[in-house]
Write a protein that holds these residues in place. Structure first.
Motif, PDB file in Angstrom:
ATOM      1  N   ALA A   1     -38.179   7.791  69.438  1.00 45.03           N
ATOM      2  CA  ALA A   1     -39.350   7.315  68.696  1.00 45.03           C
ATOM      3  C   ALA A   1     -39.068   7.451  67.209  1.00 45.03           C
ATOM      4  O   ALA A   1     -38.356   8.364  66.781  1.00 45.03           O
ATOM      5  N   VAL A   2     -39.614   6.523  66.440  1.00 46.92           N
ATOM      6  CA  VAL A   2     -39.465   6.528  64.981  1.00 46.92           C
ATOM      7  C   VAL A   2     -40.846   6.354  64.359  1.00 46.92           C
ATOM      8  O   VAL A   2     -41.601   5.439  64.734  1.00 46.92           O
ATOM      9  N   TYR A   3     -41.184   7.246  63.426  1.00 48.84           N
ATOM     10  CA  TYR A   3     -42.453   7.173  62.695  1.00 48.84           C
ATOM     11  C   TYR A   3     -42.147   6.847  61.233  1.00 48.84           C
ATOM     12  O   TYR A   3     -41.370   7.544  60.585  1.00 48.84           O
ATOM     13  N   ARG A   4     -42.757   5.797  60.726  1.00 48.60           N
ATOM     14  CA  ARG A   4     -42.499   5.325  59.366  1.00 48.60           C
ATOM     15  C   ARG A   4     -43.575   5.849  58.423  1.00 48.60           C
ATOM     16  O   ARG A   4     -44.727   5.396  58.466  1.00 48.60           O
ATOM     17  N   ALA A   5     -43.198   6.800  57.578  1.00 45.11           N
ATOM     18  CA  ALA A   5     -44.123   7.368  56.588  1.00 45.11           C
ATOM     19  C   ALA A   5     -43.614   7.007  55.199  1.00 45.11           C
ATOM     20  O   ALA A   5     -43.256   7.859  54.399  1.00 45.11           O
ATOM     21  N   VAL A   6     -43.558   5.695  54.938  1.00 45.87           N
ATOM     22  CA  VAL A   6     -42.957   5.199  53.693  1.00 45.87           C
ATOM     23  C   VAL A   6     -44.007   4.679  52.713  1.00 45.87           C
ATOM     24  O   VAL A   6     -43.678   3.962  51.777  1.00 45.87           O
ATOM     25  N   GLY A   7     -45.260   5.057  52.925  1.00 42.50           N
ATOM     26  CA  GLY A   7     -46.307   4.684  51.980  1.00 42.50           C
ATOM     27  C   GLY A   7     -47.439   3.918  52.635  1.00 42.50           C
ATOM     28  O   GLY A   7     -47.267   3.314  53.707  1.00 42.50           O
ATOM     29  N   TYR A   8     -48.601   3.963  51.985  1.00 43.64           N
ATOM     30  CA  TYR A   8     -49.784   3.250  52.454  1.00 43.64           C
ATOM     31  C   TYR A   8     -50.050   2.036  51.559  1.00 43.64           C
ATOM     32  O   TYR A   8     -49.572   1.957  50.424  1.00 43.64           O
TER      33      TYR A   8
ATOM     34  N   ARG B   1     -53.436   1.072  55.392  1.00 46.52           N
ATOM     35  CA  ARG B   1     -52.390   0.387  56.154  1.00 46.52           C
ATOM     36  C   ARG B   1     -51.018   0.969  55.819  1.00 46.52           C
ATOM     37  O   ARG B   1     -50.807   1.473  54.728  1.00 46.52           O
ATOM     38  N   ASP B   2     -50.094   0.853  56.755  1.00 45.92           N
ATOM     39  CA  ASP B   2     -48.729   1.297  56.506  1.00 45.92           C
ATOM     40  C   ASP B   2     -47.963   0.248  55.712  1.00 45.92           C
ATOM     41  O   ASP B   2     -48.023  -0.950  56.021  1.00 45.92           O
ATOM     42  N   ARG B   3     -47.240   0.703  54.692  1.00 40.35           N
ATOM     43  CA  ARG B   3     -46.317  -0.185  53.994  1.00 40.35           C
ATOM     44  C   ARG B   3     -45.197  -0.571  54.958  1.00 40.35           C
ATOM     45  O   ARG B   3     -44.700   0.253  55.721  1.00 40.35           O
ATOM     46  N   GLN B   4     -44.800  -1.836  54.903  1.00 46.13           N
ATOM     47  CA  GLN B   4     -43.784  -2.316  55.835  1.00 46.13           C
ATOM     48  C   GLN B   4     -42.396  -1.787  55.470  1.00 46.13           C
ATOM     49  O   GLN B   4     -42.092  -1.558  54.308  1.00 46.13           O
ATOM     50  N   LEU B   5     -41.574  -1.589  56.484  1.00 47.53           N
ATOM     51  CA  LEU B   5     -40.184  -1.206  56.301  1.00 47.53           C
ATOM     52  C   LEU B   5     -39.331  -2.329  56.867  1.00 47.53           C
ATOM     53  O   LEU B   5     -39.402  -2.638  58.062  1.00 47.53           O
ATOM     54  N   ASP B   6     -38.532  -2.954  56.022  1.00 48.77           N
ATOM     55  CA  ASP B   6     -37.776  -4.142  56.416  1.00 48.77           C
ATOM     56  C   ASP B   6     -36.398  -3.743  56.934  1.00 48.77           C
ATOM     57  O   ASP B   6     -35.397  -3.803  56.222  1.00 48.77           O
ATOM     58  N   VAL B   7     -36.351  -3.304  58.190  1.00 47.62           N
ATOM     59  CA  VAL B   7     -35.080  -3.013  58.854  1.00 47.62           C
ATOM     60  C   VAL B   7     -35.129  -3.609  60.257  1.00 47.62           C
ATOM     61  O   VAL B   7     -36.207  -3.729  60.851  1.00 47.62           O
ATOM     62  N   PRO B   8     -33.976  -4.001  60.795  1.00 47.62           N
ATOM     63  CA  PRO B   8     -33.963  -4.505  62.177  1.00 47.62           C
ATOM     64  C   PRO B   8     -34.497  -3.462  63.149  1.00 47.62           C
ATOM     65  O   PRO B   8     -34.251  -2.263  62.997  1.00 47.62           O
ATOM     66  N   GLY B   9     -35.243  -3.944  64.149  1.00 43.79           N
ATOM     67  CA  GLY B   9     -35.759  -3.058  65.183  1.00 43.79           C
ATOM     68  C   GLY B   9     -37.082  -2.407  64.858  1.00 43.79           C
ATOM     69  O   GLY B   9     -37.605  -1.638  65.673  1.00 43.79           O
ATOM     70  N   VAL B  10     -37.650  -2.731  63.701  1.00 46.21           N
ATOM     71  CA  VAL B  10     -38.869  -2.032  63.286  1.00 46.21           C
ATOM     72  C   VAL B  10     -40.048  -2.321  64.216  1.00 46.21           C
ATOM     73  O   VAL B  10     -40.981  -1.519  64.298  1.00 46.21           O
ATOM     74  N   ASP B  11     -39.996  -3.445  64.924  1.00 45.42           N
ATOM     75  CA  ASP B  11     -41.104  -3.818  65.810  1.00 45.42           C
ATOM     76  C   ASP B  11     -40.888  -3.400  67.260  1.00 45.42           C
ATOM     77  O   ASP B  11     -41.701  -3.738  68.127  1.00 45.42           O
ATOM     78  N   LEU B  12     -39.833  -2.660  67.527  1.00 44.35           N
ATOM     79  CA  LEU B  12     -39.593  -2.202  68.895  1.00 44.35           C
ATOM     80  C   LEU B  12     -40.690  -1.245  69.370  1.00 44.35           C
ATOM     81  O   LEU B  12     -41.226  -0.467  68.563  1.00 44.35           O
ATOM     82  N   PRO B  13     -41.039  -1.266  70.649  1.00 41.97           N
ATOM     83  CA  PRO B  13     -41.905  -0.210  71.183  1.00 41.97           C
ATOM     84  C   PRO B  13     -41.260   1.150  70.935  1.00 41.97           C
ATOM     85  O   PRO B  13     -40.058   1.338  71.160  1.00 41.97           O
ATOM     86  N   GLY B  14     -42.072   2.090  70.439  1.00 39.35           N
ATOM     87  CA  GLY B  14     -41.542   3.392  70.054  1.00 39.35           C
ATOM     88  C   GLY B  14     -41.351   3.521  68.557  1.00 39.35           C
ATOM     89  O   GLY B  14     -40.995   4.599  68.070  1.00 39.35           O
ATOM     90  N   SER B  15     -41.580   2.429  67.812  1.00 41.45           N
ATOM     91  CA  SER B  15     -41.561   2.466  66.340  1.00 41.45           C
ATOM     92  C   SER B  15     -42.999   2.391  65.871  1.00 41.45           C
ATOM     93  O   SER B  15     -43.712   1.429  66.176  1.00 41.45           O
TER      94      SER B  15
ATOM     95  N   GLY C   1     -32.117  -0.191  69.838  1.00 37.86           N
ATOM     96  CA  GLY C   1     -32.736  -0.345  71.150  1.00 37.86           C
ATOM     97  C   GLY C   1     -32.919  -1.801  71.500  1.00 37.86           C
ATOM     98  O   GLY C   1     -32.896  -2.685  70.630  1.00 37.86           O
ATOM     99  N   ASP C   2     -33.101  -2.067  72.799  1.00 33.41           N
ATOM    100  CA  ASP C   2     -33.358  -3.432  73.266  1.00 33.41           C
ATOM    101  C   ASP C   2     -34.831  -3.615  73.623  1.00 33.41           C
ATOM    102  O   ASP C   2     -35.527  -4.437  73.060  1.00 33.41           O
ATOM    103  N   GLU C   3     -35.306  -2.819  74.564  1.00 35.20           N
ATOM    104  CA  GLU C   3     -36.705  -2.920  74.993  1.00 35.20           C
ATOM    105  C   GLU C   3     -37.549  -1.771  74.466  1.00 35.20           C
ATOM    106  O   GLU C   3     -38.776  -1.811  74.541  1.00 35.20           O
ATOM    107  N   HIS C   4     -36.899  -0.729  73.928  1.00 35.04           N
ATOM    108  CA  HIS C   4     -37.597   0.448  73.415  1.00 35.04           C
ATOM    109  C   HIS C   4     -36.640   1.158  72.476  1.00 35.04           C
ATOM    110  O   HIS C   4     -35.424   0.984  72.546  1.00 35.04           O
ATOM    111  N   VAL C   5     -37.187   1.952  71.563  1.00 36.31           N
ATOM    112  CA  VAL C   5     -36.340   2.704  70.635  1.00 36.31           C
ATOM    113  C   VAL C   5     -35.424   3.649  71.395  1.00 36.31           C
ATOM    114  O   VAL C   5     -35.882   4.433  72.236  1.00 36.31           O
ATOM    115  N   THR C   6     -34.118   3.546  71.105  1.00 35.50           N
ATOM    116  CA  THR C   6     -33.150   4.466  71.698  1.00 35.50           C
ATOM    117  C   THR C   6     -32.350   5.213  70.636  1.00 35.50           C
ATOM    118  O   THR C   6     -31.532   6.079  70.976  1.00 35.50           O
TER     119      THR C   6
END
Length: 439
Positions: A300-307, A95-109, A267-272
């Motif tokens: 798009a944002v890819y989070r590679a901050v740990g498993y 599983r991906d380790r979570q990243l606690d920043v605003p917008g992390v759940d936007l489509p494109g993240s 972003g509002d509806e998608h990562v910008t």
């Protein structure tokens, strides 16, 4: 439980012990090798060569493979105790380790683990991936971040010589990407890349690797690391050389940024975009924020901050670290007492740190503990080896075996040969099982 490198290394050490043992490896997926098959980038044939050594272990007398068997669904801890003196869990971290920043759940993240599973043809992820972005951010300064960035930046035709499935090739072929930005929160001396992995970025004829001179900074802690660690020195030297060279004209660009901490995905509806805060080294290799922010126009944002490992039924679990609590591989209950006959090894034991080779030392510690406990372990009520396949058959589990893997391996090699490639992976789980179980 688990037939990736961690489980197979444990079986290897057990099979060489003075104490006579038989070992059964259970694997959730129809095929063995775990991280090697489904977690290593497809353009790493050198690392995938480890499969040959792992297969030699599986072929030893006294070692059996039961694939397509999911712990907690097809078989429980009490079931295993019915058949075995001891159980070693080697289920890894998926599983991906979570990243606690605003917008992390936007489509494109996206989490890196999901993307890696897609391009490696994992049977339990969707066949398509939304590769619509021209500019992409990858967050993290480890080898997984480099793998993700490299696969995103390379052309599909560059990867066609690897074992990628056709759906992955077609997805990458349609990608409009021009720029991939990798962001590390700390400085170049704190990056977790291996020198080989880093240098491989510059081998593509289509990808220009760019390092910005203003990101090459060192403090006293950095200099200590450089002087005391050969790998750090090699990574830093490579980055310094790239920072001072003139940019080339390759059509795609892969930017390595240091001293940038992600603070918001925009972003509002998608990562910008991505907002980062410039950081500065504090003298000991750590960093602090400067209050200077920069917005990057990425889609798009890819989070590679740990498993992280996944909670296992009937076992204690440390949710923060994603590991099972243990003492030298012996699983500990809530009172920190050893659970008789239950052990862990690999990433579910120590977390997702280190290279594949470090798993050998992990397995040695765990097996040493198990063998020391052997005289006190409770004998199982049904130790007959033939009872295990009977049990799985009675449960209706369509399990696969080493012979099944040989059939699947031959099938994938034949698919590759027909297309002028070494191998083409089968992706569909039902097809994997069908090929493996067809006599």
């Amino acid at each position: 439980m688990g037939a990736g490198p961690a489980g197979i290394y444990a079986a290897d050490i057990l099979s060489k012990a003075e104490t006579p043992v038989s070992v059964d490896l259970f694997e959730r997926l129809p095929a063995p090798y775990g991280l090697i098959r489904y977690g290593v980038a497809p353009d790493h044939p050198r690392i995938k060569g480890i499969v040959n050594a792992l297969q030699r272990v599986l072929e030893r007398p006294g070692i059996r493979l039961f694939g397509n068997v999911e712990y907690g669904v097809d078989i429980k801890l009490d079931d295993l105790r019915e058949h075995y003196d001891a159980v070693i869990f080697s289920t890894g971290a998926d599983r991906d380790r979570q990243l606690d920043v605003p917008g992390v759940d936007l489509p494109g993240s996206y989490g890196a683990a999901d993307f890696v599973s897609w391009y490696d043809g994992h049977p339990d992820v969707p066949r398509t991936w939304p590769l619509h972005a021209r500019e992409v951010a990858v967050l993290g300064a480890g080898n997984v971040a480099l793998d993700v960035a490299r696969v995103l930046a390379k052309t599909a035709d560059e990867l066609l010589s690897t074992e990628i499935p056709d759906n992955v090739y077609q997805g990458l072929l349609a990608s409009p990407v021009t720029d991939v930005h990798v962001f590390g929160r700390r400085g170049p001396a704190q990056a977790k890349f291996t020198p080989l992995e880093l240098r491989e970025l510059d081998h593509s004829p289509n990808v220009e690797v760019i390092v910005h001179p203003e990101d090459i900074e060192f403090d006293a802690g950095s200099m200590t690391s450089i002087r005391s660690n050969k790998q750090v020195e090699m990574v830093v030297r490579t980055l310094q050389e790239w920072a001072i060279r003139d940019p080339g004209d390759r059509p795609r660009r892969l930017h390595l940024h240091f001293l940038h901490s992600p603070v918001e995905i925009l972003g509002d509806e998608h990562v910008t975009g991505l907002r980062t805060e410039r950081t500065r080294l504090t003298g000991d290799g750590n960093v602090e924020g400067t209050g200077e922010f920069h917005d990057w126009p990425v889609q798009a944002v890819y989070r590679a901050v740990g498993y992280l490992g996944t909670n296992l039924a009937d076992l204690p679990f440390e949710h923060g670290s994603g590991t099972v609590p243990h003492a030298a591989g012996r699983v500990l209950d809530l009172d920190e007492l050893a659970v008789p006959g239950v052990y862990v090894t690999g990433w579910i034991k120590r977390g997702p740190v280190g290279l594949i080779g470090h798993t050998k030392g992990d397995a040695l510690e765990t097996v040493t503990s198990l063998l020391a406990d052997a005289p006190t372990l409770t004998e199982p009520p049904r130790p007959d080896p033939a009872a295990v396949p009977r049990f799985l058959a009675q449960r209706g589990v369509p399990f696969t075996t080493l012979d099944g893997w040989r059939r699947l391996d031959g099938h994938e090699l034949a698919l590759g040969a027909a297309a002028g490639r070494e191998r083409i992976k089968v992706v569909d789980r039902d097809q994997l099982v069908s090929i493996s179980r067809t006599e």
